[in-house]
Design an enzyme around this catalytic site. Sequence first.
Site, PDB file in Angstrom:
ATOM      1  CE  LYS A  22      -7.092 -20.390   3.157  1.00 10.45           C
ATOM      2  NZ  LYS A  22      -7.369 -19.343   4.202  1.00 10.45           N
ATOM      3  CG  ASN A  23      -9.060 -17.248   1.485  1.00  8.09           C
ATOM      4  OD1 ASN A  23      -9.052 -18.094   2.388  1.00  8.09           O
ATOM      5  ND2 ASN A  23      -8.113 -16.358   1.350  1.00  8.09           N
ATOM      6  NE  ARG A  92     -10.738 -13.757  10.265  1.00  8.01           N
ATOM      7  CZ  ARG A  92     -11.050 -12.897  11.224  1.00  8.01           C
ATOM      8  NH1 ARG A  92     -10.848 -13.177  12.492  1.00  8.01           N
ATOM      9  NH2 ARG A  92     -11.594 -11.742  10.921  1.00  8.01           N
ATOM     10  CB  CYS A 116      -3.361 -16.364  10.037  1.00 13.15           C
ATOM     11  SG  CYS A 116      -3.175 -17.769   8.957  1.00 13.15           S
ATOM     12  NE  ARG A 121      -7.574 -12.271  10.229  1.00 16.54           N
ATOM     13  CZ  ARG A 121      -7.385 -13.413   9.569  1.00 16.54           C
ATOM     14  NH1 ARG A 121      -6.666 -14.363  10.095  1.00 16.54           N
ATOM     15  NH2 ARG A 121      -7.966 -13.611   8.395  1.00 16.54           N
ATOM     16  N   PRO A 122     -10.914  -7.896  14.049  1.00 15.30           N
ATOM     17  CG  PRO A 122     -11.386  -5.610  14.071  1.00 15.30           C
ATOM     18  CD  PRO A 122     -10.273  -6.600  13.824  1.00 15.30           C
ATOM     19  CB  ILE A 123     -16.193  -9.979  13.205  1.00 12.52           C
ATOM     20  CG1 ILE A 123     -16.691 -10.311  14.610  1.00 12.52           C
ATOM     21  CG2 ILE A 123     -15.149 -10.984  12.771  1.00 12.52           C
ATOM     22  CD1 ILE A 123     -17.494 -11.620  14.636  1.00 12.52           C
ATOM     23  CG  ASP A 124     -15.575  -3.510  13.615  1.00 16.27           C
ATOM     24  OD1 ASP A 124     -14.691  -4.330  13.273  1.00 16.27           O
ATOM     25  OD2 ASP A 124     -15.588  -2.333  13.209  1.00 16.27           O
ATOM     26  CG  ASP A 305      -4.058 -13.606   1.655  1.00 18.21           C
ATOM     27  OD1 ASP A 305      -5.184 -14.035   1.340  1.00 18.21           O
ATOM     28  OD2 ASP A 305      -3.821 -13.051   2.751  1.00 18.21           O
ATOM     29  CB  ILE A 327      -4.473  -5.712   4.594  1.00 14.97           C
ATOM     30  CG1 ILE A 327      -4.419  -5.272   3.122  1.00 14.97           C
ATOM     31  CG2 ILE A 327      -5.787  -6.388   4.948  1.00 14.97           C
ATOM     32  CD1 ILE A 327      -5.556  -4.410   2.661  1.00 14.97           C
ATOM     33  NE  ARG A 397      -6.020 -22.432   8.564  1.00 12.22           N
ATOM     34  CZ  ARG A 397      -5.904 -21.090   8.480  1.00 12.22           C
ATOM     35  NH1 ARG A 397      -4.874 -20.480   9.005  1.00 12.22           N
ATOM     36  NH2 ARG A 397      -6.820 -20.370   7.867  1.00 12.22           N
TER      37      ARG A 397
END
Length: 418
Positions: A22-23, A92, A116, A121-124, A305, A327, A397
């Site tokens: 999936k990822n 996501r 999730c 879960r920042p995206i800096d 995961d 994580i 999902r």
Amino acid sequence: MEKLVIKGPTPLRGEVSISGAKNAAVAILPATLLINGICTIENLPNVSDVKQFCEILKFFGAKITWNNEHEITIDTRNISKTSELEITRTFRASYYLIGALLGRCGKVQVGLPGGCKIGARPIDLHIKGFEALGASVEVSQGNISARAKKLEGTSIYLDIASVGATINIMLASVLAEGTTIIDNAAKEPHIVDVANFLNTMGADIRGAGTDVIKINGVKELKREGTYSIVPDQIEAGTFMLAAVASRGDLLIKNCITKHLESIIAKVVEIGGIVESNGDKLRVYCKKRPNRANIKTLPYPGFPTDLQAQMGVVLSIAKGTSIINESIFESRFQYTEELNKMGAKITSQGKSAVFDGVEELIAAPVCVPDLRAGAALIIAGTIAKGTTEIYHLEHIDRGYEHIEEKFKKIGANIERIKI
Ligand code: EPZ
């Protein structure tokens, strides 16, 4: 609304075939936007994240034909839009649209990603990468927009070996001028799969799977090609842990043993037996598992995961175990659900202590996130009595035909409309 009803305990025995990752799929699908042509993607997992991403890509102008349940042909010659705020917000992996559309069109605007609820879960780090390549990025009112007259290769150091940032910077660098170096890159198998796909389509990416990835920008990618998605390391690990938890015996087919080394080591440590033969793994366990300590780490460490699935095994292991989730900040919601089933788990921040009990007792439980959903199915399979599992949308999902796969290996499981 639907629920899963599982009667246990039953040992899981038989053969299970692993689907595409999936990822990897949710990164390779947006990566097709870099291609001014037509390509075919095989071994896609039939999960809602993939179907939803295909709908999102059509919104941007892609034409998609489903050749069968696991294969699409996608035509990305006419990308007519670079901005979509609604559907991208619920999802996501929509952040990969930023790297892909920046690379293809030099501009993009999407809703900030959902996904999730397992931490901030920042995206800096994604943004740091885009700005280093010469883009201007603006985040306001829950949306993110980026634009760049020209993207120029550069060196980028990632403070955290972020999977998403590594892939996103890779996408934005493929068509940039010059060379980009990503230092302290993440090394997950699906990062290698994205790089392999792009290289199949004419990109020049080296070092994927190591912590330094070098991308030599190319003028344009090939106008056609075919690629098959790598088998899902996390689905394979999920069934390995299901075999141990249920004291069963599973032959897991279509998996890559190399991707599973940390899980194999832990399964053996807790008393499981693993026999590998090519792309098949036999995992069995005839007795109550031993305790163990787990620390989740970026690949090749123990995957975050699989943390919840391992938590189910440790909840019925002999002795006291500790899991340290390094994580994400809050990935222990599932322990409250397991405690409803008689587990004795105390979680505090990034750690949880598991006092192993003899057995779990069935109870109604709610799925808090994707991987916790798989863990609760394993818990329902081993618990005494009838377990009901609600909020299946999280599980659908990322796991294909999950109840069919469990039924085929002996679980007494039904999906019921409410
Ligand atoms: C990907 O999430 C996966 N999702 C996750 O899988 C997986 O748990 C995670 O990688 C780690 O392996 C997809 O691939 C769609 P990260 P991602 O960036 O990219 C922090 C599943 O169940 N961080 O490696 O979001 C972040 O907060 C899902 O399939 C920053 O601080 O993970 C986290 O603490 C759940 N700034 C850590 O890094 C950033 O810019 C690792 O995140 C990016 C990340």
